[in-house]
Scaffold this motif. Structure first.
Motif, PDB file in Angstrom:
ATOM      1  N   ALA A   1      55.067 -15.120  11.339  1.00 31.08           N
ATOM      2  CA  ALA A   1      55.799 -13.851  11.304  1.00 31.08           C
ATOM      3  C   ALA A   1      57.264 -14.096  10.972  1.00 31.08           C
ATOM      4  O   ALA A   1      57.921 -13.248  10.374  1.00 31.08           O
ATOM      5  N   THR A   2      57.768 -15.251  11.348  1.00 30.16           N
ATOM      6  CA  THR A   2      59.181 -15.550  11.078  1.00 30.16           C
ATOM      7  C   THR A   2      59.450 -15.539   9.575  1.00 30.16           C
ATOM      8  O   THR A   2      60.444 -14.968   9.112  1.00 30.16           O
TER       9      THR A   2
ATOM     10  N   TYR B   1      64.584 -10.379  18.959  1.00 24.37           N
ATOM     11  CA  TYR B   1      64.097 -11.735  18.709  1.00 24.37           C
ATOM     12  C   TYR B   1      65.156 -12.491  17.906  1.00 24.37           C
ATOM     13  O   TYR B   1      65.804 -11.925  17.035  1.00 24.37           O
TER      14      TYR B   1
ATOM     15  N   ASN C   1      59.205  -8.266  22.851  1.00 24.66           N
ATOM     16  CA  ASN C   1      59.689  -9.501  23.458  1.00 24.66           C
ATOM     17  C   ASN C   1      61.211  -9.390  23.548  1.00 24.66           C
ATOM     18  O   ASN C   1      61.838  -9.103  22.529  1.00 24.66           O
TER      19      ASN C   1
ATOM     20  N   ASP D   1      57.654  -5.381  13.657  1.00 25.62           N
ATOM     21  CA  ASP D   1      57.223  -6.684  14.154  1.00 25.62           C
ATOM     22  C   ASP D   1      56.189  -6.420  15.249  1.00 25.62           C
ATOM     23  O   ASP D   1      56.524  -6.054  16.375  1.00 25.62           O
TER      24      ASP D   1
ATOM     25  N   TYR E   1      52.603  -8.965  18.849  1.00 28.81           N
ATOM     26  CA  TYR E   1      51.845  -8.881  20.116  1.00 28.81           C
ATOM     27  C   TYR E   1      50.894  -7.675  20.119  1.00 28.81           C
ATOM     28  O   TYR E   1      50.568  -7.140  21.173  1.00 28.81           O
TER      29      TYR E   1
ATOM     30  N   SER F   1      50.713 -11.851  13.574  1.00 27.62           N
ATOM     31  CA  SER F   1      50.817 -13.315  13.656  1.00 27.62           C
ATOM     32  C   SER F   1      49.586 -13.905  14.332  1.00 27.62           C
ATOM     33  O   SER F   1      49.223 -13.502  15.447  1.00 27.62           O
TER      34      SER F   1
ATOM     35  N   LYS G   1      50.134 -15.416  17.899  1.00 28.70           N
ATOM     36  CA  LYS G   1      49.986 -14.615  19.123  1.00 28.70           C
ATOM     37  C   LYS G   1      48.544 -14.159  19.311  1.00 28.70           C
ATOM     38  O   LYS G   1      48.002 -14.223  20.408  1.00 28.70           O
TER      39      LYS G   1
ATOM     40  N   LYS H   1      51.638 -21.287  12.595  1.00 27.08           N
ATOM     41  CA  LYS H   1      52.554 -20.501  11.759  1.00 27.08           C
ATOM     42  C   LYS H   1      51.814 -19.827  10.600  1.00 27.08           C
ATOM     43  O   LYS H   1      52.055 -20.086   9.421  1.00 27.08           O
TER      44      LYS H   1
HETATM   45  N1  PMP Z   1      58.613 -11.927  16.492  1.00 36.38           N
HETATM   46  C1  PMP Z   1      58.568 -12.014  17.824  1.00 36.38           C
HETATM   47  C2  PMP Z   1      58.977 -10.830  18.629  1.00 36.38           C
HETATM   48  C3  PMP Z   1      58.134 -13.173  18.443  1.00 36.38           C
HETATM   49  O1  PMP Z   1      58.115 -13.264  19.780  1.00 36.38           O
HETATM   50  C4  PMP Z   1      57.730 -14.259  17.650  1.00 36.38           C
HETATM   51  C5  PMP Z   1      57.219 -15.477  18.355  1.00 36.38           C
HETATM   52  N2  PMP Z   1      57.744 -16.635  18.053  1.00 36.38           N
HETATM   53  C6  PMP Z   1      57.822 -14.137  16.255  1.00 36.38           C
HETATM   54  C7  PMP Z   1      58.263 -12.958  15.711  1.00 36.38           C
HETATM   55  C8  PMP Z   1      57.497 -15.261  15.321  1.00 36.38           C
HETATM   56  O2  PMP Z   1      56.145 -15.467  15.169  1.00 36.38           O
HETATM   57  P1  PMP Z   1      55.575 -16.713  14.337  1.00 36.38           P
HETATM   58  O3  PMP Z   1      55.466 -17.841  15.288  1.00 36.38           O
HETATM   59  O4  PMP Z   1      54.283 -16.232  13.773  1.00 36.38           O
HETATM   60  O5  PMP Z   1      56.570 -17.015  13.254  1.00 36.38           O
END
Ligand code: PMP
Ligand code: GLN
Length: 388
Positions: free
Chosen positions: A96-97, A121, A170, A198, A201, A229, A232, A240
Motif C-alpha cells: 500500500a505504501t 500514517y 491507524n 487507504d 484494514y 494490502s 494486512k 509488500k
Molecule cells: N497505510 C496504513 C494506515 C498502514 O497502517 C500501513 C501499514 N504499514 C500501510 C498503509 C502500508 O501498507 P503496506 O505494508 O502494504 O505498504
C-alpha cells in the motif's frame, strides 16, 4: 557538498523502526510496530512457494498478474457489490505504501492542496510534500476521534486536488461512519476533486461493523481510489503486495507513476495473493474473530491493571491513556520507559500528528500476537503499573 533533497532531509527514521530497534536492544515484547506474529495463512504461503517453481520469475505485466487483478475485481464484487473491470480498473503495487506514493505522484501538481486527517500514517506527508502538494490537516482527537464537520468543510477549497484518509484508521482504531463518508463524498463532488482511500484494514472491523469503501458511494466511481494490502488482509506484512481499484482514467495515470517507481511486484507473491483473495468467506470471518478476541484479551488485561483503554472499532491496534498509568511524562517518554524498563514496546500516538500541539498522552499497542505473548505483556505492565 551540495545538500540532498530538503523535504526528505527533515524526516528522521520512522517511529516504527526506532521502537522495533529499541525493543530488540532491550529484549522487550514488541507491541509497537504493527505486524502480526504468525507466518501468514498456510495455504497462501504454500501457494507462494509453489509459484516460485511453477510460474515465471521474470517481470510480470506492469499492472500486475491478470489472475491477481481478476481476484481483486472479484473481491470488490463479493464484499462491496462493486462492478469492477479487472483489465482497466485494477492495478497491483508493491505494498500500500507504493500505491499511496504512485497515486500522490500521479495526481498532485506542485501547489495543489491535499486534505489529510490527523492522526496520519507516517508515509503520507513526506510524499505529498515531495510531490509539491500542500497538506491541509484536519485533526481528530482522542478519546472519541469524531470527524469535525466544520473543520473538514473549511479545509476544502478551489485548490484542493484530493483528500487522503484511512478507514479503519491507524492508530485511532476508528471506523468512519456512513455519515462521515457521505460528508467526504459530498465535499469531493462539490470541489471537483479526488479521494485517496487507504483501506488496508478493510477486513479488520469489530462488533459487526461493515466496511464501506467510498468508491461504493454515489458519484464516487470516477473520483475515489481504493487501496488494499495483502500485508494486512493476510497477515503477511513482509510481502509488500498492495492493490488498487479506480476508474480506468485514474488507473492509467497512476500506472505512469508506478512504472517509474517499481514497475512491478514479485510474481510468485502476486499469484499467492490471488489465491488468498479467492479464499472462502470463512477465512475473512475467521480473521475478524481472531483479532476481536485478541483485542478483548489485551483490553481486559490492561483494564485489570487499572489503565484507561480507548475503544478499538477496527485495525489491530488499541491505545491507552498514559495518565491512567500514573507516569509523569510525554507519550514518547512513556513508550521508551515501557520498552526499556518494563519490557513492552508501544508507539506514541503523538508520532502520527504533524502539528506541534499533538495530543501527547496516548500509547498504541498492536494486539496481533499470540495469547501467551499478550498475557506476558500484561503481566509485565501489571507488575509495574498495576493497582491490583
Ligand atoms: N497505510 C496504513 C494506515 C498502514 O497502517 C500501513 C501499514 N504499514 C500501510 C498503509 C502500508 O501498507 P503496506 O505494508 O502494504 O505498504
Ligand atoms: N503500519 C505499521 C504500523 O502502523 C508499520 C509499518 C512500518 O513499519 N513501516 O505500525
Amino acid at each position: 557538498m551540495k545538500p540532498t533533497n530538503s523535504t526528505l532531509a527533515q524526516y528522521g527514521t520512522t517511529i516504527f523502526e526506532v521502537m522495533s530497534r529499541l525493543a530488540r536492544e532491550h529484549g522487550a515484547i514488541n507491541l509497537g510496530q504493527g505486524f502480526p506474529e504468525g507466518n501468514g495463512p498456510a495455504p497462501v504461503v504454500a501457494a507462494a512457494a509453489a509459484a516460485l517453481t511453477d510460474i515465471s520469475n521474470q517481470y510480470p505485466p506492469m499492472l500486475g498478474l491478470p489472475e491477481l487483478r481478476q481476484a481483486v475485481a472479484a473481491h470488490d464484487r463479493r464484499f462491496y457489490g462493486l462492478e469492477v473491470d479487472w483489465a482497466t480498473q485494477t492495478m497491483v503495487t508493491s505494498g500500500a505504501t507504493e500505491a499511496l506514493a504512485a497515486c500522490l505522484f500521479a495526481l498532485i501538481e506542485p501547489g495543489d492542496e491535499v486534505v489529510v486527517i490527523e492522526p496520519l500514517y507516517d508515509s503520507y506527508l513526506p510524499i505529498i510534500r515531495r510531490a509539491g502538494g500542500i497538506p491541509r490537516s484536519v485533526r481528530l482527537n482522542p478519546p472519541d476521534w469524531s470527524l469535525p464537520e466544520a473543520e473538514l468543510t473549511a479545509a476544502f477549497g478551489p485548490k484542493t486536488k484530493l483528500i487522503l484518509y484511512n478507514t479503519p484508521m491507524n492508530p485511532s482504531a476508528k471506523v468512519f461512519t456512513a455519515a462521515e463518508l457521505a460528508l467526504i463524498a459530498r465535499l469531493v463532488q462539490q470541489w471537483d476533486c479526488y479521494a485517496l482511500c487507504d483501506e488496508v484494514y478493510e477486513h479488520i472491523l469489530f462488533d459487526g461493523r461493515q466496511h464501506i469503501p467510498l468508491l461504493s458511494l454515489p458519484g464516487m466511481a470516477e473520483r475515489a481510489i481504493k487501496i488494499g494490502s495483502a500485508g494486512k488482509t493476510f497477515s503477511l506484512t513482509g510481502w509488500k503486495v498492495g492493490y488498487l481499484t479506480a476508474a480506468p482514467a485514474l488507473i492509467d495515470r497512476i500506472a505512469r507513476a508506478h512504472q517509474f517507481l517499481v514497475f512491478t511486484t514479485p510474481p510468485n507473491l502476486q499469484a499467492a495473493v490471488a489465491a488468498g483473495l479467492n479464499q472462502s468467506d470463512e477465512y475473512y470471518t475467521g480473521l475478524i474473530d481472531e483479532m476481536q478476541a485478541k483485542r478483548d484479551r489485551l483490553a481486559a488485561g490492561l483494564e485489570r491493571c487499572g489503565l484507561g483503554v480507548l475503544p478499538a472499532e477496527g485495525t489491530y491496534f488499541l491505545s491507552i491513556d498514559v495518565a491512567s498509568t500514573g507516569f509523569d511524562g510525554t507519550d514518547e517518554a512513556f513508550c521508551r520507559y515501557l520498552t526499556q524498563e518494563v519490557g513492552v514496546a508501544a508507539i506514541p500516538v503523538g508520532a502520527f500528528y504533524a502539528s506541534a500541539a499533538a495530543p501527547g498522552g496516548y500509547a498504541r499497542f498492536c494486539f496481533a500476537k499470540r495469547d501467551e505473548v499478550l498475557d506476558e505483556a500484561v503481566a509485565r505492565i501489571a507488575k509495574r503499573f498495576g493497582r491490583a
